[in-house]
Write a protein that holds these residues in place. Structure first.
Motif, short mmCIF file in Angstrom:
data_model
loop_
_atom_site.label_atom_id
_atom_site.label_comp_id
_atom_site.label_asym_id
_atom_site.label_seq_id
_atom_site.Cartn_x
_atom_site.Cartn_y
_atom_site.Cartn_z
N SER A 341 0.66 -1.26 0.20
CA SER A 341 -0.06 -0.20 0.39
C SER A 341 1.22 1.25 -0.18
CB SER A 341 -1.05 -0.23 0.84
OG SER A 341 -1.86 1.09 1.23
N ALA A 342 0.61 1.96 -0.79
CA ALA A 342 1.14 3.48 -1.59
C ALA A 342 0.33 4.65 -0.83
CB ALA A 342 1.67 3.40 -2.68
N LEU A 343 0.74 5.11 0.14
CA LEU A 343 -0.71 6.13 0.56
C LEU A 343 0.17 7.49 0.99
CD1 LEU A 343 -2.38 4.91 3.73
CD2 LEU A 343 -2.75 5.12 1.20
N THR A 344 -0.20 8.17 -0.10
CA THR A 344 0.67 9.72 -0.25
C THR A 344 -0.41 10.56 0.05
OG1 THR A 344 1.86 11.18 -1.54
CG2 THR A 344 0.51 10.22 -2.86
N TRP A 345 0.13 11.95 0.52
CA TRP A 345 -1.05 12.95 0.52
C TRP A 345 -1.23 14.54 -0.89
CZ3 TRP A 345 -4.92 14.55 4.35
CH2 TRP A 345 -4.78 16.05 4.06
N TYR A 365 4.96 6.35 -28.44
CA TYR A 365 6.65 6.23 -28.58
C TYR A 365 7.01 5.27 -28.69
CZ TYR A 365 6.23 11.75 -28.42
OH TYR A 365 5.37 12.75 -28.54
N THR A 366 5.67 4.20 -28.42
CA THR A 366 6.29 2.17 -28.51
C THR A 366 5.85 1.84 -30.26
OG1 THR A 366 6.24 2.69 -26.15
CG2 THR A 366 6.07 1.18 -27.34
N PRO A 367 6.23 0.95 -30.25
CA PRO A 367 5.96 0.50 -31.03
C PRO A 367 5.00 -0.58 -30.80
CG PRO A 367 7.97 -0.18 -30.76
CD PRO A 367 8.11 0.61 -29.93
N GLU A 368 4.12 -0.76 -32.03
CA GLU A 368 3.31 -2.22 -31.87
C GLU A 368 3.33 -3.07 -31.29
OE1 GLU A 368 0.60 -3.42 -35.52
OE2 GLU A 368 0.07 -0.57 -35.33
N GLU A 369 4.57 -3.83 -31.30
CA GLU A 369 5.37 -5.03 -30.35
C GLU A 369 6.18 -4.45 -29.22
OE1 GLU A 369 8.07 -3.18 -33.34
OE2 GLU A 369 6.33 -3.94 -33.10
N GLY A 370 5.40 -3.33 -29.18
CA GLY A 370 6.33 -2.93 -26.94
C GLY A 370 5.86 -3.38 -26.53
N LEU A 371 6.58 -2.80 -25.18
CA LEU A 371 6.07 -3.85 -24.10
C LEU A 371 6.31 -2.56 -23.14
CD1 LEU A 371 5.62 -5.21 -21.64
CD2 LEU A 371 7.86 -5.38 -20.97
N ILE A 372 4.93 -1.53 -22.03
CA ILE A 372 5.06 -0.61 -21.47
C ILE A 372 4.81 -1.31 -20.13
CG2 ILE A 372 3.39 1.75 -20.82
CD1 ILE A 372 2.90 1.11 -23.81
N ALA A 373 5.54 -0.75 -19.21
CA ALA A 373 5.45 -0.90 -17.43
C ALA A 373 4.88 -0.44 -16.91
CB ALA A 373 6.09 -1.81 -17.47
N LEU A 374 3.75 0.03 -15.93
CA LEU A 374 3.64 0.42 -14.71
C LEU A 374 3.96 0.23 -13.57
CD1 LEU A 374 1.78 1.04 -17.72
CD2 LEU A 374 0.99 3.40 -16.19
N SER A 375 4.35 0.47 -12.43
CA SER A 375 4.43 -0.08 -11.13
C SER A 375 4.36 1.15 -10.53
CB SER A 375 5.25 -0.38 -11.41
OG SER A 375 6.72 -0.14 -11.26
N VAL A 376 4.06 0.73 -9.04
CA VAL A 376 3.74 1.30 -7.60
C VAL A 376 4.43 0.83 -6.64
CG1 VAL A 376 2.38 2.87 -5.62
CG2 VAL A 376 1.40 3.47 -8.34
N ASP A 377 5.33 1.20 -5.75
CA ASP A 377 5.88 0.71 -4.81
C ASP A 377 6.24 1.90 -4.23
OD1 ASP A 377 7.28 -0.77 -3.12
OD2 ASP A 377 8.18 -1.97 -4.28
N ALA A 378 6.71 0.70 -2.51
CA ALA A 378 6.79 2.30 -1.60
C ALA A 378 8.24 1.40 -0.74
CB ALA A 378 5.64 2.37 -0.18
N ASP A 379 8.51 2.49 -0.37
CA ASP A 379 9.97 2.46 0.68
C ASP A 379 9.42 2.81 2.29
OD1 ASP A 379 10.44 4.81 0.65
OD2 ASP A 379 12.29 4.82 -1.04
N LYS A 380 10.47 2.96 3.07
CA LYS A 380 10.29 3.59 4.33
C LYS A 380 9.84 5.25 4.42
CE LYS A 380 13.81 0.75 7.01
NZ LYS A 380 14.25 1.04 7.59
N PRO A 455 6.46 11.98 -1.67
CA PRO A 455 6.79 11.46 0.43
C PRO A 455 4.89 10.31 0.07
CG PRO A 455 6.27 13.65 -0.52
CD PRO A 455 6.34 13.86 -1.34
N LYS A 456 6.06 9.57 1.57
CA LYS A 456 4.55 8.62 1.68
C LYS A 456 4.85 8.77 3.31
CE LYS A 456 5.07 3.58 3.24
NZ LYS A 456 5.61 2.34 3.30
N ILE A 457 2.83 8.37 3.33
CA ILE A 457 2.52 8.53 4.55
C ILE A 457 2.13 7.19 5.75
CG2 ILE A 457 -0.15 8.71 6.01
CD1 ILE A 457 -0.56 10.92 3.86
N LYS A 458 3.38 7.74 6.14
CA LYS A 458 3.21 6.12 7.19
C LYS A 458 1.89 5.48 7.72
CE LYS A 458 7.87 7.55 8.35
NZ LYS A 458 9.32 7.91 9.23
#
Length: 459
Positions: A341-345, A365-380, A455-458
């Motif tokens: 869980s990535a919480l922010t204000w 700007y990505t060709p048809e055979e290309g790859l688009i990767a989206l990700s969400v993560d959080a550290d301390k 910035p992350k909300i703890k």
């Protein structure tokens, strides 16, 4: 009232108060010293005479038969009277100063007192009354007198130089303060003249040429020059922004107007050509609509419009963006990864717009055979959003400019002509508004990655 005059008046006031305090103190100390010395002379003479008189009384001599030496007190200017308890004069010294024979109440013979009298003819004089005792009873008193005429004259002669010196000091202080205020405010005058010249010519390339000492005015001049440099950059940027916006709006308007002219002039257009003209017009209208929307977003950002903030879960936002992208019928592969869980204000709409901007650029700007990767993560400390693609990438010389308004690299224009060059500018503002930063890595021909750290909300 000008600052220069106010500084002069304040300086004169402060200097005048200090100078008058010093000169008045000197005068009063000198005056007190002279009067104290006079009183000491009176006391010395009166007490000496009283002792001599009381010795003779102890020897049995009546007070009425005692006489004073005629020459003993003539050198110090003290006149001595000896009187009985009723105030009747018994004896007096032969001093040239002859004060009036002042009648004192009988109570004056009971204690030692100092008096100051003023005579119309003789002026002021000082009197000391000292009782003469016989077996503890006052049988008379010694009356010692001295003229204050010489002391008063001396103090008057001293008062004039003191007053003259004080006025002369104030005059010199006024001249010095006026000169120093003029010299001190010369830098302000230079800044004022520069500001007037800028107001008349609207030339923000001017600078304050201050050559004085490294003091507060030098710091003010440097700060003013920094402000001018900032205004010049803003003015040039605004002028370029208006020119670029006009150019970008002119292109779709010209296309739309040309297509409408064709439809108006040519009466019999084949259905296929007519469909192409309408499709082209629709495309340019949509492009112009998006451009206006982007311009409105930037205008609101520049105006500092108040934006409501709350706790936002970036993982849920990415899920919404993933659903939107699936509706685009894309040929490229879309992959979304969700971490903890990535919480922010922040503002949910703006953060979603941020993800969509990066996603649309990746798709564009990505060709048809290309790859688009989206990700969400959080550290301390931070929430991290990544949007990576295997598209055309960004040239190293273009990388420092991609967040400038209306900037589009040559390869981007060749690959996709429908862009406006405002998306990344809006994205940068959104990230900075939320207190984050953007890290961009790109390899030409292999793809790019945009990493947003917020910035992350703890928990």
């Amino acid at each position: 009232m000008p600052i220069r005059l106010r500084l002069t008046l304040w300086s004169c006031l402060i200097f005048g108060v200090v100078l008058m305090a010093i000169t008045s103190s000197i005068y009063l100390v000198h005056r007190t010293s002279l009067y104290n010395e006079t009183d000491r002379s009176l006391e010395s003479v009166a007490l000496h005479v009283r002792e001599e008189v009381q010795k003779e009384i102890k020897q049995g001599k009546p007070l009425s038969e005692i006489r004073l030496p005629s020459e003993e007190y003539s050198t110090n200017g003290v006149s001595v009277w000896m009187k009985d308890a009723a105030g009747k004069s018994i004896a007096k010294s032969a001093n040239p100063f002859r004060a009036p024979d002042v009648s004192l109440p009988e109570t004056h013979a009971l204690k030692r007192e100092l008096h100051t009298f003023t005579d119309p003819a003789l002026g002021r004089y000082r009197m000391l009354v000292a009782p003469v005792l016989d077996q503890g009873n006052a049988v008379g008193y010694i009356q010692a007198e001295i003229s204050l005429k010489q002391i008063d004259s001396s103090l008057k002669r001293l008062a004039w130089p003191v007053l003259t010196g004080t006025l002369a000091g104030l005059f010199l202080a006024a001249l010095g303060s006026w000169f120093l205020a003029r010299k001190a405010l010369s830098g302000v005058e230079i800044i004022s003249q520069t500001a007037k010249a800028i107001a008349v010519s609207q030339g923000f390339d001017r600078r304050v040429l201050y050559t004085g000492a490294k003091d507060e005015l030098s710091h003010l001049a440097d700060t003013f020059n920094e402000m001018l440099e900032s205004l010049e950059k803003a003015f040039v940027s605004q002028r370029r922004f208006i020119a670029d916006a006009s150019h970008e709006l002119r292109a779709p308007l010209t296309t739309i107007r040309g297509n409408l002219d064709i439809l108006q002039r040519v009466k019999h257009i084949p259905p296929q050509d007519q469909a192409e003209i309408l499709a082209d017009t629709r495309k340019e209208a949509a492009r112009m609509s998006k451009l206006v929307a982007d311009l409105l977003s930037l205008a609101r950002a520049d105006a500092g419009q108040e934006i409501r903030m709350r706790i936002v879960d970036l993982s849920k936002l990415l899920q919404e963006v993933e659903l939107d992208m699936k509706a685009w019928n894309l040929q490229a592969t879309i992959r979304c990864e969700y971490g903890a869980s990535a919480l922010t204000w922040g503002n949910e709409d703006l953060l979603k717009q941020l993800l969509l901007i990066f996603a649309e650029n990746a798709v564009r700007y990505t060709p048809e055979e290309g790859l688009i990767a989206l990700s969400v993560d959080a550290d301390k400390e931070r929430c991290v959003m990544r949007v990576a693609d295997t598209g055309i990438g960004i040239e190293p010389q273009d990388l420092p400019h991609i967040f400038e308004r209306f900037y589009r690299s040559e390869s981007a224009r060749m690959h996709a002509s429908d862009g406006t060059g405002l998306g990344l500018s809006i994205a940068k503002w959104i990230v900075e508004f939320h207190g984050g930063n953007i890290i961009v890595t790109s390899t030409p021909g292999q793809g790019s990655e945009f990493q947003v750290r917020l910035p992350k909300i703890k928990d």
